[in-house]
Design a protein around this motif. Structure first.
Motif, PDB file in Angstrom:
ATOM      1  N   ILE A 161       9.787   0.857   9.356  1.00  0.00           N
ATOM      2  CA  ILE A 161       9.441   1.127   7.965  1.00  0.00           C
ATOM      3  C   ILE A 161       8.995   2.611   7.873  1.00  0.00           C
ATOM      4  N   ASP A 162       9.186   3.062   6.646  1.00  0.00           N
ATOM      5  CA  ASP A 162       8.800   4.580   6.308  1.00  0.00           C
ATOM      6  C   ASP A 162       8.078   4.339   5.138  1.00  0.00           C
ATOM      7  N   VAL A 163       6.860   4.768   5.474  1.00  0.00           N
ATOM      8  CA  VAL A 163       5.981   5.035   4.016  1.00  0.00           C
ATOM      9  C   VAL A 163       6.162   6.262   3.394  1.00  0.00           C
ATOM     10  N   LEU A 164       6.346   6.603   2.285  1.00  0.00           N
ATOM     11  CA  LEU A 164       6.698   7.617   1.604  1.00  0.00           C
ATOM     12  C   LEU A 164       5.520   8.491   0.766  1.00  0.00           C
ATOM     13  N   VAL A 165       5.117   9.553   1.263  1.00  0.00           N
ATOM     14  CA  VAL A 165       4.033  10.337   0.312  1.00  0.00           C
ATOM     15  C   VAL A 165       4.658  11.455  -0.193  1.00  0.00           C
ATOM     16  N   SER A 166       4.165  11.887  -1.385  1.00  0.00           N
ATOM     17  CA  SER A 166       4.825  13.057  -2.016  1.00  0.00           C
ATOM     18  C   SER A 166       4.215  14.277  -1.982  1.00  0.00           C
ATOM     19  N   GLU A 206      10.119  13.940   0.162  1.00  0.00           N
ATOM     20  CA  GLU A 206      11.471  14.980  -0.221  1.00  0.00           C
ATOM     21  C   GLU A 206      12.087  15.295   1.076  1.00  0.00           C
ATOM     22  N   THR A 207      11.161  15.479   2.168  1.00  0.00           N
ATOM     23  CA  THR A 207      11.952  16.010   3.336  1.00  0.00           C
ATOM     24  C   THR A 207      12.220  14.848   4.443  1.00  0.00           C
ATOM     25  N   ARG A 208      11.509  13.869   4.317  1.00  0.00           N
ATOM     26  CA  ARG A 208      11.275  12.906   5.293  1.00  0.00           C
ATOM     27  C   ARG A 208      10.695  13.243   6.831  1.00  0.00           C
ATOM     28  N   LYS A 209       9.874  14.254   6.691  1.00  0.00           N
ATOM     29  CA  LYS A 209       9.274  14.859   7.682  1.00  0.00           C
ATOM     30  C   LYS A 209       8.112  14.059   7.916  1.00  0.00           C
ATOM     31  N   VAL A 210       7.518  13.821   9.258  1.00  0.00           N
ATOM     32  CA  VAL A 210       6.207  13.366   9.547  1.00  0.00           C
ATOM     33  C   VAL A 210       5.093  14.392   9.437  1.00  0.00           C
ATOM     34  N   VAL A 211       4.113  14.382   8.627  1.00  0.00           N
ATOM     35  CA  VAL A 211       3.133  15.105   8.555  1.00  0.00           C
ATOM     36  C   VAL A 211       1.809  14.611   9.185  1.00  0.00           C
ATOM     37  N   SER A 212       1.083  15.229  10.216  1.00  0.00           N
ATOM     38  CA  SER A 212       0.244  14.463  11.121  1.00  0.00           C
ATOM     39  C   SER A 212      -0.888  14.072  10.422  1.00  0.00           C
ATOM     40  N   HIS A 213      -1.449  14.945   9.397  1.00  0.00           N
ATOM     41  CA  HIS A 213      -2.845  14.420   8.769  1.00  0.00           C
ATOM     42  C   HIS A 213      -2.343  13.391   7.860  1.00  0.00           C
ATOM     43  N   PHE A 214      -1.469  13.288   6.990  1.00  0.00           N
ATOM     44  CA  PHE A 214      -1.082  12.317   6.244  1.00  0.00           C
ATOM     45  C   PHE A 214      -0.738  11.123   6.953  1.00  0.00           C
ATOM     46  N   ASN A 215      -0.143  11.083   7.811  1.00  0.00           N
ATOM     47  CA  ASN A 215       0.394  10.051   8.632  1.00  0.00           C
ATOM     48  C   ASN A 215      -0.948   9.199   9.201  1.00  0.00           C
ATOM     49  N   LYS A 216      -1.675   9.972   9.786  1.00  0.00           N
ATOM     50  CA  LYS A 216      -2.926   9.137  10.143  1.00  0.00           C
ATOM     51  C   LYS A 216      -3.785   8.501   9.014  1.00  0.00           C
ATOM     52  N   ALA A 217      -3.953   9.439   7.718  1.00  0.00           N
ATOM     53  CA  ALA A 217      -4.999   9.121   6.732  1.00  0.00           C
ATOM     54  C   ALA A 217      -4.104   7.727   5.886  1.00  0.00           C
ATOM     55  N   THR A 218      -2.732   7.747   5.793  1.00  0.00           N
ATOM     56  CA  THR A 218      -2.118   7.067   5.082  1.00  0.00           C
ATOM     57  C   THR A 218      -2.023   5.565   5.735  1.00  0.00           C
ATOM     58  N   LYS A 219      -1.864   5.772   7.055  1.00  0.00           N
ATOM     59  CA  LYS A 219      -2.153   4.393   7.919  1.00  0.00           C
ATOM     60  C   LYS A 219      -3.084   3.664   7.696  1.00  0.00           C
ATOM     61  N   GLY A 220      -4.367   4.727   7.956  1.00  0.00           N
ATOM     62  CA  GLY A 220      -5.894   3.996   7.603  1.00  0.00           C
ATOM     63  C   GLY A 220      -5.836   3.590   6.382  1.00  0.00           C
ATOM     64  N   ARG A 221      -5.367   3.860   5.275  1.00  0.00           N
ATOM     65  CA  ARG A 221      -5.436   3.611   3.838  1.00  0.00           C
ATOM     66  C   ARG A 221      -4.617   2.190   3.904  1.00  0.00           C
TER      67      ARG A 221
END
Length: 261
Positions: free
Chosen positions: A253-258, A201-216
């Motif tokens: 590339i952006d990966v989007l998380v909700s 929704e905000t297109r802001k980077v969130v550190s924890h989710f950034n790292k976890a999603t990249k790992g997944r």
């Protein structure tokens, strides 16, 4: 495919094992540079004098509660070593879960993953290293800024590694300090994709989710056996793997998380 990863600040310290053997590490062209940084880091941390320990901690950017890391660094020449995939911990590596990959995916990880490091330059997940503390942002008294030092050392070695990995995509997931140590150029830059993870929704980077999603994401790519040839193919592959993606520029590339909780 070659995947470039950042290290973790936290590291698992093995209790037993042989000491690091620089001659056995991946990217042998970095051996001399690794020796230079290792020897200076150990020398910086070797003294038990309180003023010297304080100086070493300051150089390494360590808070008072982390000054035990200075003592750890002083013993790196003889410290037990284990595969880098077991040494690096934290959110990204927990999500990647190297130990629980299928055998085929583990083989792909050994061929494809490079972890960048202020001390080692870059290592493969099977390279045996000890736990240490030395980020890419450190400026050693003699060697100088490590980001600049490694940039020169990696200029020839990393393009060769990208070719040895079978060509195709270079997936760059490094943080800014580590990305500065080597930047793909020429045709290789055209095959490179950088990925950030943003709140949908905000297109802001969130550190924890950034790292976890990249790992997944890396885990899913390794398990799938996909071999994208470049950024455009990566977008298609990630979509097939269930990730929401947007292209925000060439190779970006952006990966989007909700859910960011």
């Amino acid at each position: 495919m070659l995947v470039l990863l950042p290290p973790s600040e936290g590291k698992a310290a093995p209790a037993t094992g042989k000491a690091v053997d620089l001659g056995t590490l991946s990217l042998p062209g970095l051996a001399a540079a690794r020796r230079t940084v290792l020897d200076e880091l150990v020398g910086l941390c070797a003294s038990e004098d309180p003023d010297a320990v304080a100086k070493a901690a300051d150089v390494l950017g360590l808070s008072p509660g982390l000054r035990g890391e200075v003592t750890r660094n002083a013993g790196l020449h003889g410290a037990p070593a284990r595969p880098a995939g077991q040494i690096y911990t934290g959110v990204l590596y927990d999500a990647l879960g190297l130990a629980t990959l299928t055998p085929a995916a583990k083989r792909r990880a050994a061929r494809s993953l490079l972890i960048f490091s202020g001390l080692w330059g870059a290592v493969g997940v099977k390279d045996a290293i000890p736990a240490y503390r030395c980020s890419m942002g450190v400026r050693l008294p003699a060697t100088g800024a490590l980001g600049t030092f490694w940039r020169d050392a990696m200029a020839d070695v990393l393009p060769e590694a990208a070719g040895a990995a079978g060509g195709g995509l270079v997936l760059d997931l490094r943080s800014a300090a580590y990305a500065a140590a080597w930047k793909p150029k020429g045709a290789l830059a055209g095959r490179t994709a950088t990925v950030r993870v943003v709140q949908a929704e905000t297109r802001k980077v969130v550190s924890h989710f950034n790292k976890a999603t990249k790992g997944r994401m890396v885990r899913a790519l390794l398990e799938s056996g996909a071999r994208p040839g470049g950024p455009d193919e990566l977008v298609d592959v990630l979509g097939e793997l269930g990730f929401r993606v947007e292209v925000r520029g060439p190779g970006r590339i952006d990966v989007l998380v909700s859910d960011v909780h």
